[in-house]
Design an enzyme around this catalytic site. Structure first.
Site, mmCIF file in Angstrom:
data_model
loop_
_atom_site.group_PDB
_atom_site.id
_atom_site.type_symbol
_atom_site.label_atom_id
_atom_site.label_comp_id
_atom_site.label_asym_id
_atom_site.label_seq_id
_atom_site.Cartn_x
_atom_site.Cartn_y
_atom_site.Cartn_z
ATOM 1 N N ASP A 141 14.929 42.280 1.308
ATOM 2 C CA ASP A 141 15.258 43.707 1.362
ATOM 3 C C ASP A 141 16.733 43.871 1.665
ATOM 4 O O ASP A 141 17.275 43.219 2.558
ATOM 5 C CB ASP A 141 14.433 44.392 2.457
ATOM 6 C CG ASP A 141 14.842 45.839 2.661
ATOM 7 O OD1 ASP A 141 14.421 46.676 1.862
ATOM 8 O OD2 ASP A 141 15.588 46.113 3.626
ATOM 9 N N ASP A 158 15.794 48.122 -4.188
ATOM 10 C CA ASP A 158 16.425 47.382 -3.096
ATOM 11 C C ASP A 158 15.519 46.333 -2.453
ATOM 12 O O ASP A 158 15.809 45.860 -1.351
ATOM 13 C CB ASP A 158 16.928 48.356 -2.032
ATOM 14 C CG ASP A 158 15.809 49.208 -1.438
ATOM 15 O OD1 ASP A 158 14.711 49.246 -2.016
ATOM 16 O OD2 ASP A 158 16.049 49.835 -0.384
ATOM 17 N N GLU A 159 14.456 45.939 -3.130
ATOM 18 C CA GLU A 159 13.541 44.950 -2.545
ATOM 19 C C GLU A 159 12.877 44.129 -3.649
ATOM 20 O O GLU A 159 12.508 44.665 -4.689
ATOM 21 C CB GLU A 159 12.478 45.659 -1.701
ATOM 22 C CG GLU A 159 11.613 44.730 -0.870
ATOM 23 C CD GLU A 159 10.711 45.487 0.104
ATOM 24 O OE1 GLU A 159 9.592 45.018 0.364
ATOM 25 O OE2 GLU A 159 11.148 46.555 0.589
#
Length: 420
Positions: free
Chosen positions: A16, A114-115
């Site tokens: 993350d 974002d992960e």
């Protein structure tokens, strides 16, 4: 209860990017994400606009994702900016490129902008002495190349890697945590309230509490027979997950069996009941346009309207023969809203969802419908679809989309609902 010796043991990373959107925005302005107070806001010109992301320093002041612009203190040391989605996607692509140096594409899964997940079981030994050493190497390389800080959860499976990330790695200074099967009793079972656990909603938490289940350890020790009886297959999944068991593999890509076509919006101001008619109609036009292009009919339609106070009016209805006719869908939706929604309330969220699809080749006409009128409507909608595909969404608009309540022009050209 479960024999972990026969469970597959892999090395899964869940990575993350910390405060990703806010961090990228800081970097673009030459600011340090670690020390800067910055908020990314959907529309800096609207006081009611939603905060999409905030740096850690700003979060210390109580501002977080979902806060409103008017809640942010007016201070010189606080930066408030609009999102730049194209730039965020460029940064995300760069980080993905780095990750793919260490795993094959089939062992990589982008969970969100974002992960992402990585299965390094077959490759970690090529780059480091241990999986944890590779996680440190990956974390450092991402920072060196992009100035974005990452947190990494490591686990025997996808579930444990995700939980180790969310519950431990994000809260540690090193930004790395490792959860294995033997850690389940000490790290997984103490988790409470239940809604903090992946996959359990507030409503499900209440039902589980009624059965004396208040933490994950209680769920792990509860009879799976009764969970299946009361909750169906999801109850069995809860029991397995509460014991740290997840047999899914990144390489075994998930196939969606019940797809949906959905359009949802957070409105930039409070809308009266009559005003939301325009927004709902524009959403219906959009989802039915996509439905027709896919060559399908929808049998189930759901509408959800959320008020300023957070109450959501939600209901669905069924069209047995299926339809892709926007007028028919809108008529059903508006009749429902008039019967269940408060006409005096102010509204902030609207969502239209189509599900339960069938091929449009099996469409049937009712004996009680004006076949000629329906054929003319279908011909008109096909013409409109062709024009939109060729010249863009704004090439053909309803007159209502020229009114103040319309959001169609505002949304045109956005990426993920936000400015490029």
């Amino acid at each position: 209860m479960y024999n972990y010796n026969i469970c597959p043991k892999r090395h899964i990373f869940c990575v993350d990017q910390k405060s990703f959107f806010a961090s990228v925005s800081c970097i673009l302005k030459g600011l340090d994400p670690k020390t800067t107070k910055l908020a990314v806001v959907a529309d800096t010109k609207s006081l009611g606009a939603v905060v999409l992301a905030a740096t850690a320093e700003l979060k210390k002041l109580g501002i977080k994702t979902g806060s409103r612009l008017f809640e942010i203190p007016q201070r010189k040391d606080i930066y408030i900016i609009n999102p730049s989605m194209k730039t965020y996607l460029d940064y995300s692509a760069k980080i993905t490129e780095i990750a793919l140096k260490y795993v094959a594409p089939e062992d990589f899964h982008q969970y969100s902008v974002d992960e992402f997940f990585m299965d390094v079981t077959e490759s970690w030994h090529l780059f480091a002495g241990t999986p944890e050493a590779l996680a440190i190497k990956l974390k450092n390389e991402i920072y060196d190349e992009t100035a974005i800080e990452c947190a990494v959860g490591i686990g025997d499976n996808l579930l444990l890697s995700k939980l180790s990330l969310d519950i431990e790695a994000k809260k540690t200074e090193a930004g790395i945590a490792e959860w294995r099967y033997h850690d389940v009793p000490d790290k997984l079972w103490p988790i409470k309230p239940l809604r903090d656990f992946w996959g359990i909603s507030r409503r499900s938490e209440v039902k589980l509490n009624e059965r004396g289940i208040f933490k994950i350890g209680d769920l792990a020790r509860y009879s799976p027979v009764y969970l299946k009886r009361d909750f169906g297959i999801i109850g069995v999944d809860w029991h397995l997950h509460a014991n740290g068991i997840d047999s899914s593999r990144i390489r075994e890509k998930h196939t969606v069996h019940s797809p949906s076509i959905c359009k949802s919006q957070i409105l930039m101001r409070d809308y009266g009941f009559r005003e939301i008619y325009v927004v709902v109609l524009e959403q219906v036009d959009e989802v039915t346009h996509r439905l027709r292009l896919s060559g399908r009919l929808a049998k189930t339609v759901q509408i959800a309207a959320g008020t300023k106070d957070g109450y959501i009016y939600r209901k669905q209805f069924t069209i047995p023969a299926g339809t892709n006719n926007s007028n028919r869908v809108m008529k059903g939706i508006w009749n429902i809203l008039k019967s269940i929604a408060d006409p005096r309330a102010l509204y902030r969220t609207i969502s239209v969802t189509l599900t339960n699809f069938i091929p449009d080749s099996v469409s049937q006409m009712s004996l009680f419908e004006d076949v000629g009128a329906l054929r003319r409507q279908e011909s008109l909608m096909k013409t409109v679809d062709d024009l939109k595909v060729r010249y863009g969404q704004l090439s053909v608009m309803r007159a209502l989309s020229c009114t103040e309540a319309s959001t169609l022009k505002l949304r045109d050209g956005l990426i993920a609902g936000h400015k490029r």
